[in-house]
Design a protein around this motif. Sequence first.
Motif, PDB file in Angstrom:
ATOM      1  N   GLY A  15      35.556  39.277  30.815  1.00  0.00           N
ATOM      2  CA  GLY A  15      34.533  38.590  31.599  1.00  0.00           C
ATOM      3  C   GLY A  15      35.059  37.419  32.392  1.00  0.00           C
ATOM      4  N   MET A  16      36.362  37.240  32.362  1.00  0.00           N
ATOM      5  CA  MET A  16      36.971  36.103  33.051  1.00  0.00           C
ATOM      6  C   MET A  16      37.407  36.511  34.466  1.00  0.00           C
ATOM      7  SD  MET A  16      39.205  34.557  29.863  1.00  0.00           S
ATOM      8  CE  MET A  16      39.805  33.208  30.862  1.00  0.00           C
ATOM      9  N   GLY A  17      38.079  35.612  35.140  1.00  0.00           N
ATOM     10  CA  GLY A  17      38.572  35.877  36.486  1.00  0.00           C
ATOM     11  C   GLY A  17      37.771  35.139  37.524  1.00  0.00           C
ATOM     12  N   LEU A  18      38.463  34.749  38.584  1.00  0.00           N
ATOM     13  CA  LEU A  18      37.845  34.002  39.672  1.00  0.00           C
ATOM     14  C   LEU A  18      37.517  34.960  40.810  1.00  0.00           C
ATOM     15  CD1 LEU A  18      37.128  31.222  40.917  1.00  0.00           C
ATOM     16  CD2 LEU A  18      39.480  31.134  41.789  1.00  0.00           C
ATOM     17  N   HIS A  19      36.248  35.010  41.188  1.00  0.00           N
ATOM     18  CA  HIS A  19      35.836  35.913  42.259  1.00  0.00           C
ATOM     19  C   HIS A  19      36.239  35.324  43.607  1.00  0.00           C
ATOM     20  CE1 HIS A  19      33.596  38.843  39.839  1.00  0.00           C
ATOM     21  NE2 HIS A  19      33.350  37.811  39.057  1.00  0.00           N
ATOM     22  N   MET A  20      37.024  36.114  44.362  1.00  0.00           N
ATOM     23  CA  MET A  20      37.528  35.673  45.652  1.00  0.00           C
ATOM     24  C   MET A  20      36.734  36.357  46.767  1.00  0.00           C
ATOM     25  SD  MET A  20      39.873  33.739  44.455  1.00  0.00           S
ATOM     26  CE  MET A  20      40.886  33.317  45.872  1.00  0.00           C
ATOM     27  N   PRO A  21      36.441  35.657  47.845  1.00  0.00           N
ATOM     28  CA  PRO A  21      35.617  36.236  48.913  1.00  0.00           C
ATOM     29  C   PRO A  21      36.251  37.425  49.624  1.00  0.00           C
ATOM     30  CG  PRO A  21      36.549  34.123  49.593  1.00  0.00           C
ATOM     31  CD  PRO A  21      36.805  34.253  48.118  1.00  0.00           C
ATOM     32  N   ASP A  22      37.579  37.520  49.633  1.00  0.00           N
ATOM     33  CA  ASP A  22      38.250  38.592  50.371  1.00  0.00           C
ATOM     34  C   ASP A  22      38.806  39.679  49.459  1.00  0.00           C
ATOM     35  OD1 ASP A  22      40.105  36.977  49.191  1.00  0.00           O
ATOM     36  OD2 ASP A  22      41.496  36.948  50.891  1.00  0.00           O
ATOM     37  N   SER A  23      38.316  39.731  48.213  1.00  0.00           N
ATOM     38  CA  SER A  23      38.829  40.719  47.266  1.00  0.00           C
ATOM     39  C   SER A  23      37.683  41.333  46.477  1.00  0.00           C
ATOM     40  CB  SER A  23      39.840  40.084  46.311  1.00  0.00           C
ATOM     41  OG  SER A  23      40.261  41.017  45.319  1.00  0.00           O
ATOM     42  N   ARG A  24      37.783  42.624  46.229  1.00  0.00           N
ATOM     43  CA  ARG A  24      36.784  43.295  45.406  1.00  0.00           C
ATOM     44  C   ARG A  24      36.969  42.966  43.938  1.00  0.00           C
ATOM     45  NH1 ARG A  24      35.610  49.706  44.374  1.00  0.00           N
ATOM     46  NH2 ARG A  24      33.470  49.445  43.733  1.00  0.00           N
ATOM     47  N   PHE A  25      38.160  42.493  43.580  1.00  0.00           N
ATOM     48  CA  PHE A  25      38.507  42.278  42.183  1.00  0.00           C
ATOM     49  C   PHE A  25      38.694  40.795  41.892  1.00  0.00           C
ATOM     50  CE2 PHE A  25      39.957  46.399  43.581  1.00  0.00           C
ATOM     51  CZ  PHE A  25      39.429  47.243  42.611  1.00  0.00           C
ATOM     52  N   PRO A  26      38.175  40.313  40.768  1.00  0.00           N
ATOM     53  CA  PRO A  26      38.393  38.906  40.417  1.00  0.00           C
ATOM     54  C   PRO A  26      39.868  38.641  40.157  1.00  0.00           C
ATOM     55  CG  PRO A  26      37.419  40.096  38.571  1.00  0.00           C
ATOM     56  CD  PRO A  26      37.394  41.034  39.744  1.00  0.00           C
ATOM     57  N   GLN A  27      40.274  37.435  40.435  1.00  0.00           N
ATOM     58  CA  GLN A  27      41.683  37.057  40.256  1.00  0.00           C
ATOM     59  C   GLN A  27      41.860  36.387  38.906  1.00  0.00           C
ATOM     60  OE1 GLN A  27      43.639  35.301  43.698  1.00  0.00           O
ATOM     61  NE2 GLN A  27      44.663  33.840  42.373  1.00  0.00           N
TER      62      GLN A  27
END
Length: 319
Positions: free
Chosen positions: A184-196
């Motif tokens: 459930g972690m990860g940083l959602h980036m505006p230009d990526s479908r996948f959280p970083q």
Amino acid sequence: MSHDDLQLNNKAIEYVVALAEHKTISAAAEAVFISQPAMSHFIRSLEQRLGFKLFNRIGNQYIPTYEGERYLYHARRIMMDEAQMCSEFAEMKKEGRGQIRFVLPTLRSDYILPHLIALYHGLHPNVELIVREVHSRLLEKVLLNGEVDFAIMNTRIKSPDIASEFIRYDEVLLAIPADHPCAGMGLHMPDSRFPQIDISLFQNDQFILQKTDQRTRETADDLFRAAKISPRIMVETHSIEAALGIVGNGVGVCFAPETYIYQSRFAKQLRFFSLGYPEAVYDISIAYLKKSYHPRYYEDFIAATKTAILHNKHDAPLP
């Protein structure tokens, strides 16, 4: 040795190339429809006339010598020129017949070929498609040698003699089980479908990795070095689908290019993350020799290849 001794005729080219590809006299002879004794005699006679050995015999296999590799290089260029001449004449006569030889990385054929073959055959049913699947490191070599007309590339092109058309980016992602503590972690980036996510969070996990001769493994090792991680390796496999399956069954974590995950039957059991590493993003392109002749049906092949590869983008929903 005179100039006449080095003349390359069609029979010599066909037989030498057949032996190099099939590696045994029996298989090569069968491929060119002659007897084994005739094939052996022809190769011996040709080597005597040339004044150097074309093949070393190791067991029952025939391996090209350095001179043999150079002979094959020029022979294949002649074959390519002849094939292009035939294609040009066929187009001029508007017969709608032709041939396209293309190569792609072995592990990408499952998701590219079904769409590409069906699409292109519908457009040009009289054009023969000859497919080769090789390791990514060999793609540029077989194209430069004139063995194929096109190469679907996932590596950086080095030769100035090769032109290419970009198709899409492909990012190596981290795959973890859906019930992993970091799922459930990860940083959602505006230009990526996948959280970083930070790879360091997984330094105590066990990794399922590709073999060291694979591009995905090279990227993984670069990631480990950049993060100063010594990974705990559970198992190594050539199969990305096998790695995703192991992780999908709740064991370890692995890496996979984005283009693979949409076709994986384990995708819904996994969570995928971008690692924010620029070198983990590849260009997928279709490449060809700059000075080669392109009949009109080649352009349709380039367009069909782009469509087939882009067809897989986001065509399977992920959790």
